[in-house]
Design a protein around this motif. Structure first.
Motif, PDB file in Angstrom:
ATOM      1  N   LYS A  64       0.847  -1.188   0.000  1.00 18.41           N
ATOM      2  CA  LYS A  64       0.000   0.000   0.000  1.00 18.41           C
ATOM      3  C   LYS A  64       0.881   1.234   0.000  1.00 18.41           C
ATOM      4  N   GLN A  68      -2.369   5.860   1.526  1.00 21.15           N
ATOM      5  CA  GLN A  68      -3.335   4.952   2.140  1.00 21.15           C
ATOM      6  C   GLN A  68      -3.118   4.858   3.651  1.00 21.15           C
ATOM      7  N   HIS A 124      -6.200   9.259  -2.942  1.00 18.82           N
ATOM      8  CA  HIS A 124      -6.815   8.169  -2.172  1.00 18.82           C
ATOM      9  C   HIS A 124      -8.120   8.706  -1.616  1.00 18.82           C
TER      10      HIS A 124
END
Length: 383
Positions: A64, A68, A124
């Protein structure tokens, strides 16, 4: 892991890092030796922000992006601490709740593994209930990440600006997180401004922790908090994950509450007037058993979404196909270099889509959102 496929665009979402850690993350053999080999040409005291020689292979990545991880600290919770901040009966109780919420932003990390460095313009966008969270990588050199989160039901707004500056000190790396976080309780007309602790990565003995001083201030109520995050000393004296500090009235400097505990377990406050002590934060109740986000609207996922940009790399890491992961990660980075080269040849300057970025007189970066409210996201966290 959650994988969604829409129009040949892959979206890979993984479980947030919780208090239990993540046993699925690959830990390389001879980890400390491998990590130190990355720094063999780095002088102690060097700023690693733009050090081109430090390119982490996927072996050292968790699946990730940093964006995130920043977002998870807001939306990946099992207890609604923001509602507690908003519903507390008076200004002191709201401030105590904000202190607890700020501690909840301090999350466990995994020694020897780091998230991907976000590419310029990466986003995001995730929702949990009425809370909508949007992040954008607004600068690559230096790395600056912006966050805007709003909850129309609670009438709450968050604005963050993150600029991590890691420095190498021989047997450790300390990443100072420059920039500020703002939490606005609009129903009460109160804005809380705070900074972040630093992440300390120790190689000998191996380990990591959050360290440094955090200050929280509310101008409208003149309440302030000073928190000191500390860890074990080199000699092994106990103090890992600890927090100690106070809440006070800035006008008189009178201490109202003493704060102590550990960010990964229990934090208490003691009323200096009557000596009564109570728990304000329990990490086990807040950051355990976190749920993986899911794609609610595949057509709404932007190509710039972190889970799409790094999807193929994450798949390679999850399957431990390191050759594939290395190849696709290199392709992502090469594409970004080509985009920079193309913009430079055209004399174009990249402009963030969701934020205005500025450099303050104090010598730091600041971000302000373009839109008043963050819209609901195509990616959601199950309630």
């Amino acid at each position: 892991m959650v994988t969604e496929d829409k129009d040949e665009t892959l979206v890979v979402l993984t479980k947030p890092i919780s208090l239990e850690g993540d046993s699925d993350v690959y830990q390389a053999p001879n980890l400390v030796r491998r990590i130190l080999s990355l720094f063999k040409n780095v002088r102690p005291g060097s700023d690693l922000t733009n050090f081109q020689a430090i390119q982490l292979p996927p072996l050292f990545n968790i699946p990730k992006s940093h964006l995130q991880c920043y977002g998870e600290s807001v939306y990946a919770v099992c207890e609604d601490l923001l509602h507690k901040c908003n519903s507390a009966e008076n200004s002191q109780e709201r401030f105590i709740s904000v202190v607890a919420w700020s501690i909840s932003l301090t999350r466990p990390t995994i020694f020897g593994c780091a998230p991907y460095n976000p590419v310029l313009g990466e986003t995001h966008h995730v929702s949990k209930g009425s809370l909508n969270v949007l992040l954008e990588q607004v600068s690559h050199h230096p790395p600056v990440s912006a966050l805007h989160a709003t909850d129309e039901k609670e009438n709450i707004e968050m604005i963050w600006c993150h600029n991590p500056v890691p420095k190498f000190y021989g047997i450790k790396v300390e990443a100072e997180v420059h920039g500020r976080k703002q939490l606005k309780l609009l129903n009460h007309g109160e804005t809380y401004v705070m900074n972040s602790p630093s992440l300390l990565i120790k190689f000998l003995p191996p380990g990591l922790d959050w360290v440094g001083n955090v200050k929280i201030h509310c101008q409208e109520t003149s309440l302030e908090a000073e928190l000191c995050y500390s860890t074990n000393s080199f000699l092994g004296h106990k103090g890992a994950h600890s927090i100690k500090g106070r809440i006070y009235q800035s006008s008189s400097m009178k201490t109202l509450y003493e704060v102590k505990g550990h960010w990964n377990s229990i934090v208490t406050v003691k009323d200096t007037n009557n000596g009564k002590e109570r728990v304000i934060y329990n990490a086990k109740e807040v950051i355990s058993g976190l749920k993986t986000p899911t794609v609610k609207d595949p057509q709404g996922v932007l190509p710039s979404e972190s889970a799409a940009v790094w999807s193929a790399v994450s798949e390679g890491i999850q399957s431990k196909n390191w050759d594939k992961a290395k190849e696709v990660k290199k392709a992502v980075e090469e594409k970004q270099r080509e985009l920079v080269k193309d913009r430079n040849s055209r004399g174009q300057t990249w402009v963030p889509k969701h934020f205005n970025l500025s450099y303050t007189k104090e010598g730091g970066w600041d971000c302000s959102p373009i839109h008043t409210w963050v819209p609901p996201a195509p990616i959601v966290v199950p309630l």
